[in-house]
Design a protein around this motif. Structure first.
Motif, PDB file in Angstrom:
ATOM      1  N   SER A   3       0.801  -1.215   0.000  1.00 51.62           N
ATOM      2  CA  SER A   3       0.000   0.000   0.000  1.00 51.62           C
ATOM      3  C   SER A   3       0.834   1.267   0.000  1.00 51.62           C
ATOM      4  O   SER A   3       0.286   2.359   0.095  1.00 51.62           O
ATOM      5  CB  SER A   3      -0.932  -0.010   1.211  1.00 51.62           C
ATOM      6  N   GLY A   4       2.156   1.150  -0.109  1.00 51.38           N
ATOM      7  CA  GLY A   4       2.991   2.339  -0.124  1.00 51.38           C
ATOM      8  C   GLY A   4       3.392   2.822   1.256  1.00 51.38           C
ATOM      9  O   GLY A   4       4.057   3.836   1.384  1.00 51.38           O
ATOM     10  N   LYS A   5       2.996   2.114   2.287  1.00 51.77           N
ATOM     11  CA  LYS A   5       3.397   2.499   3.640  1.00 51.77           C
ATOM     12  C   LYS A   5       4.780   1.946   3.954  1.00 51.77           C
ATOM     13  O   LYS A   5       5.197   0.935   3.400  1.00 51.77           O
ATOM     14  CB  LYS A   5       2.381   1.987   4.660  1.00 51.77           C
ATOM     15  N   GLN A   6       5.462   2.624   4.839  1.00 50.21           N
ATOM     16  CA  GLN A   6       6.798   2.175   5.239  1.00 50.21           C
ATOM     17  C   GLN A   6       6.718   0.875   6.035  1.00 50.21           C
ATOM     18  O   GLN A   6       5.698   0.561   6.637  1.00 50.21           O
ATOM     19  CB  GLN A   6       7.485   3.245   6.084  1.00 50.21           C
ATOM     20  N   ILE A   7       7.839   0.158   6.021  1.00 49.01           N
ATOM     21  CA  ILE A   7       7.970  -1.073   6.798  1.00 49.01           C
ATOM     22  C   ILE A   7       8.945  -0.799   7.939  1.00 49.01           C
ATOM     23  O   ILE A   7      10.065  -0.329   7.714  1.00 49.01           O
ATOM     24  CB  ILE A   7       8.487  -2.236   5.931  1.00 49.01           C
ATOM     25  N   SER A  10      14.785  -0.719  12.197  1.00 46.29           N
ATOM     26  CA  SER A  10      15.112  -0.264  10.841  1.00 46.29           C
ATOM     27  C   SER A  10      13.821   0.086  10.115  1.00 46.29           C
ATOM     28  O   SER A  10      12.821  -0.626  10.240  1.00 46.29           O
ATOM     29  CB  SER A  10      15.836  -1.363  10.061  1.00 46.29           C
ATOM     30  N   THR A  11      13.859   1.156   9.337  1.00 44.72           N
ATOM     31  CA  THR A  11      12.692   1.573   8.567  1.00 44.72           C
ATOM     32  C   THR A  11      13.040   1.541   7.082  1.00 44.72           C
ATOM     33  O   THR A  11      14.086   2.051   6.674  1.00 44.72           O
ATOM     34  CB  THR A  11      12.238   2.988   8.977  1.00 44.72           C
ATOM     35  N   PHE A  12      12.141   0.950   6.311  1.00 45.89           N
ATOM     36  CA  PHE A  12      12.306   0.820   4.866  1.00 45.89           C
ATOM     37  C   PHE A  12      11.132   1.492   4.165  1.00 45.89           C
ATOM     38  O   PHE A  12      10.019   1.505   4.690  1.00 45.89           O
ATOM     39  CB  PHE A  12      12.366  -0.659   4.467  1.00 45.89           C
ATOM     40  N   ALA A  13      11.367   2.005   2.979  1.00 45.40           N
ATOM     41  CA  ALA A  13      10.315   2.669   2.226  1.00 45.40           C
ATOM     42  C   ALA A  13       9.242   1.694   1.748  1.00 45.40           C
ATOM     43  O   ALA A  13       8.095   2.088   1.534  1.00 45.40           O
ATOM     44  CB  ALA A  13      10.911   3.417   1.032  1.00 45.40           C
ATOM     45  N   SER A  14       9.625   0.410   1.611  1.00 47.57           N
ATOM     46  CA  SER A  14       8.673  -0.577   1.097  1.00 47.57           C
ATOM     47  C   SER A  14       9.061  -1.983   1.565  1.00 47.57           C
ATOM     48  O   SER A  14      10.194  -2.216   1.986  1.00 47.57           O
ATOM     49  CB  SER A  14       8.675  -0.553  -0.433  1.00 47.57           C
ATOM     50  N   LEU A  15       8.120  -2.891   1.435  1.00 45.51           N
ATOM     51  CA  LEU A  15       8.397  -4.290   1.745  1.00 45.51           C
ATOM     52  C   LEU A  15       9.441  -4.834   0.770  1.00 45.51           C
ATOM     53  O   LEU A  15      10.308  -5.620   1.151  1.00 45.51           O
ATOM     54  CB  LEU A  15       7.111  -5.115   1.678  1.00 45.51           C
ATOM     55  N   SER A  65       2.710   3.896   9.144  1.00 46.21           N
ATOM     56  CA  SER A  65       2.441   5.146   8.421  1.00 46.21           C
ATOM     57  C   SER A  65       3.743   5.815   8.081  1.00 46.21           C
ATOM     58  O   SER A  65       4.699   5.785   8.852  1.00 46.21           O
ATOM     59  CB  SER A  65       1.600   6.071   9.286  1.00 46.21           C
ATOM     60  N   ALA A  66       3.792   6.439   6.945  1.00 46.42           N
ATOM     61  CA  ALA A  66       5.010   7.145   6.503  1.00 46.42           C
ATOM     62  C   ALA A  66       5.276   8.355   7.365  1.00 46.42           C
ATOM     63  O   ALA A  66       4.466   8.845   8.060  1.00 46.42           O
ATOM     64  CB  ALA A  66       4.867   7.560   5.040  1.00 46.42           C
TER      65      ALA A  66
END
Length: 107
Positions: free
Chosen positions: A3-7, A66-71, A106-107
Motif C-alpha cells: 500500500s505504499g506504507k513504510q515497513i 530499521s525503517t524501509f520505504a517498502s516491503l 504510516s510514513a
C-alpha cells in the motif's frame, strides 16, 4: 503489504557481552549510508542500542529498529544487500538468540 506504507523492522539479539552489543549497534548505525540498492542508499532510518535491564526483555540485550520505504526494500535487505550480509556475519559470531518482526507503518 503493498500500500505504499513504510515497513518498520524490529530485530532483537541476545548478546551477553556489552562490548559486542556496542560493536553490533555501531554496525547497525552505519547501515543507512553503507547499504546500497542500485548504487544508492535505500534504508530510511536505523536506530540501535542496548536494552535497559528489565525482567520483560527475556534476555534480549540489543534492539535495532530499521525503517524501509517498502516491503520490497526490506526483502532486498534480507536477500541481496552486501552490507547486511556483512552485518549478519558479525552478528552470528556474538549472538545467542535473535528475534525479527516487521510491520507496515504510516510514513
Amino acid at each position: 503489504m503493498s500500500s505504499g506504507k513504510q515497513i518498520t523492522r524490529v530485530t532483537l539479539f541476545k548478546i551477553p557481552d556489552p562490548a559486542n552489543q556496542e560493536k553490533l549497534a555501531n554496525i547497525y548505525k552505519e547501515m543507512p549510508t553503507k547499504a546500497k540498492k542500485d548504487g544508492k542508499p535505500y534504508i530510511v532510518s536505523v536506530k540501535a542500542g542496548p536494552t535497559i535491564e528489565d525482567q520483560r526483555n527475556q534476555g534480549y540485550t540489543l534492539a535495532a529498529v530499521s525503517t524501509f520505504a517498502s516491503l520490497e526494500d526490506m526483502k532486498y535487505y534480507d536477500t541481496g544487500c552486501e552490507a547486511h550480509d556483512a552485518l549478519k556475519v558479525e552478528a552470528k559470531k556474538m549472538h545467542q538468540g535473535i528475534l525479527v518482526v516487521f510491520y507496515e507503518s504510516s510514513a
